[in-house]
Design a protein around this motif. Structure first.
Motif, PDB file in Angstrom:
ATOM      1  N   UNK A  99       1.001  -1.202  -0.033  1.00  0.00           N
ATOM      2  CA  UNK A  99       0.005  -0.028   0.104  1.00  0.00           C
ATOM      3  C   UNK A  99       0.697   1.129  -0.005  1.00  0.00           C
ATOM      4  N   UNK A 100       0.410   2.356  -0.227  1.00  0.00           N
ATOM      5  CA  UNK A 100       0.916   3.688  -0.222  1.00  0.00           C
ATOM      6  C   UNK A 100       1.192   3.681   1.442  1.00  0.00           C
ATOM      7  N   UNK A 101       2.456   4.478   1.678  1.00  0.00           N
ATOM      8  CA  UNK A 101       2.578   4.412   3.235  1.00  0.00           C
ATOM      9  C   UNK A 101       1.871   5.345   3.955  1.00  0.00           C
ATOM     10  N   UNK A 102       1.584   5.163   5.117  1.00  0.00           N
ATOM     11  CA  UNK A 102       0.407   5.734   5.871  1.00  0.00           C
ATOM     12  C   UNK A 102       0.844   6.361   7.074  1.00  0.00           C
ATOM     13  N   UNK A 129      -0.790  13.824   8.339  1.00  0.00           N
ATOM     14  CA  UNK A 129       0.285  13.716   7.243  1.00  0.00           C
ATOM     15  C   UNK A 129       0.133  13.466   5.764  1.00  0.00           C
ATOM     16  N   UNK A 130       1.124  13.246   4.987  1.00  0.00           N
ATOM     17  CA  UNK A 130       0.988  12.885   3.616  1.00  0.00           C
ATOM     18  C   UNK A 130       2.512  12.171   3.278  1.00  0.00           C
ATOM     19  N   UNK A 131       2.052  11.248   2.233  1.00  0.00           N
ATOM     20  CA  UNK A 131       3.491  10.614   1.520  1.00  0.00           C
ATOM     21  C   UNK A 131       3.610  11.359   0.390  1.00  0.00           C
ATOM     22  N   UNK A 132       4.776  11.833   0.072  1.00  0.00           N
ATOM     23  CA  UNK A 132       5.318  12.710  -0.949  1.00  0.00           C
ATOM     24  C   UNK A 132       5.494  11.785  -2.479  1.00  0.00           C
ATOM     25  N   UNK A 133       5.617  10.738  -2.328  1.00  0.00           N
ATOM     26  CA  UNK A 133       6.104   9.760  -3.399  1.00  0.00           C
ATOM     27  C   UNK A 133       4.938   9.393  -4.206  1.00  0.00           C
ATOM     28  N   UNK A 134       4.983   9.062  -5.468  1.00  0.00           N
ATOM     29  CA  UNK A 134       3.766   8.797  -6.466  1.00  0.00           C
ATOM     30  C   UNK A 134       3.142   7.642  -5.741  1.00  0.00           C
ATOM     31  N   UNK A 135       1.792   7.551  -5.963  1.00  0.00           N
ATOM     32  CA  UNK A 135       0.933   6.427  -5.435  1.00  0.00           C
ATOM     33  C   UNK A 135       1.174   5.235  -6.191  1.00  0.00           C
ATOM     34  N   UNK A 136       1.969   5.066  -7.234  1.00  0.00           N
ATOM     35  CA  UNK A 136       2.141   3.890  -7.961  1.00  0.00           C
ATOM     36  C   UNK A 136       3.703   3.484  -7.860  1.00  0.00           C
ATOM     37  N   UNK A 137       3.952   3.206  -6.442  1.00  0.00           N
ATOM     38  CA  UNK A 137       5.336   2.830  -6.345  1.00  0.00           C
ATOM     39  C   UNK A 137       6.544   3.882  -6.176  1.00  0.00           C
ATOM     40  N   UNK A 138       6.158   5.037  -6.214  1.00  0.00           N
ATOM     41  CA  UNK A 138       7.488   6.037  -6.267  1.00  0.00           C
ATOM     42  C   UNK A 138       8.122   6.241  -4.977  1.00  0.00           C
ATOM     43  N   UNK A 139       9.438   6.433  -4.894  1.00  0.00           N
ATOM     44  CA  UNK A 139      10.108   6.533  -3.678  1.00  0.00           C
ATOM     45  C   UNK A 139       9.855   8.123  -3.169  1.00  0.00           C
ATOM     46  N   UNK A 140       9.586   8.376  -1.830  1.00  0.00           N
ATOM     47  CA  UNK A 140       9.351   9.450  -1.230  1.00  0.00           C
ATOM     48  C   UNK A 140       9.329   9.463   0.299  1.00  0.00           C
ATOM     49  N   UNK A 141       9.065  10.640   1.047  1.00  0.00           N
ATOM     50  CA  UNK A 141       9.084  10.858   2.257  1.00  0.00           C
ATOM     51  C   UNK A 141       7.630  10.556   2.794  1.00  0.00           C
ATOM     52  N   UNK A 142       7.504  10.248   3.999  1.00  0.00           N
ATOM     53  CA  UNK A 142       6.252  10.283   4.797  1.00  0.00           C
ATOM     54  C   UNK A 142       6.488  11.308   5.752  1.00  0.00           C
ATOM     55  N   UNK A 143       5.521  12.486   5.550  1.00  0.00           N
ATOM     56  CA  UNK A 143       5.745  13.834   6.346  1.00  0.00           C
ATOM     57  C   UNK A 143       4.622  13.840   7.423  1.00  0.00           C
ATOM     58  N   UNK A 144       4.897  14.379   8.370  1.00  0.00           N
ATOM     59  CA  UNK A 144       3.769  14.891   9.410  1.00  0.00           C
ATOM     60  C   UNK A 144       3.742  16.303   9.435  1.00  0.00           C
ATOM     61  N   UNK A 145       2.484  16.624   9.398  1.00  0.00           N
ATOM     62  CA  UNK A 145       2.251  18.006   9.261  1.00  0.00           C
ATOM     63  C   UNK A 145       2.398  18.842  10.870  1.00  0.00           C
ATOM     64  N   UNK A 146       3.204  19.510  10.981  1.00  0.00           N
ATOM     65  CA  UNK A 146       3.096  20.251  12.272  1.00  0.00           C
ATOM     66  C   UNK A 146       2.933  19.237  13.554  1.00  0.00           C
ATOM     67  N   UNK A 147       4.072  18.343  13.564  1.00  0.00           N
ATOM     68  CA  UNK A 147       3.886  17.530  14.817  1.00  0.00           C
ATOM     69  C   UNK A 147       3.660  18.099  16.191  1.00  0.00           C
ATOM     70  N   UNK A 148       3.174  17.594  17.012  1.00  0.00           N
ATOM     71  CA  UNK A 148       2.787  18.078  18.236  1.00  0.00           C
ATOM     72  C   UNK A 148       3.771  17.290  19.242  1.00  0.00           C
TER      73      UNK A 148
END
Length: 96
Positions: free
Chosen positions: A18-21, A38-57
């Protein structure tokens, strides 16, 4: 701090994984997917990317991972934001 990277992923087979969550954890150690944190910056079809958290608390535990549809390689991890970086912990926030 805005947009902190909790993990990075390389290329993957989107038919198998799956797409990272990412989500927040409740005080009882349950996954809370009701709010997008947060969101995953990579392509939804298997692209490399970062898993980003918006404004972590600070003090909040985040759960994140990637599902293996075959069932034997699912990755689930937990990290707590200490104000500067993510620190590995269990789902209740106890540091490993």
């Amino acid at each position: 701090m805005k947009n902190a990277v909790i993990d990075s992923y390389g290329m993957y087979n989107w038919r198998r994984y799956s797409r990272p969550w990412v989500c927040r954890m409740t005080e009882r150690g349950q996954y809370d997917f009701d709010t997008t944190v947060g969101t995953y910056t990579g392509d939804k079809r298997g692209g490399a990317g970062d898993l980003v958290v918006f404004e972590p608390t600070e003090g909040v535990v985040y759960g994140y991972g990637q599902k293996d549809y075959r069932g034997n390689g699912t990755q689930i991890s937990h990290a707590i934001w200490d104000g500067e970086k993510f620190v590995a912990c269990d789902k209740l926030g106890r540091i490993k």
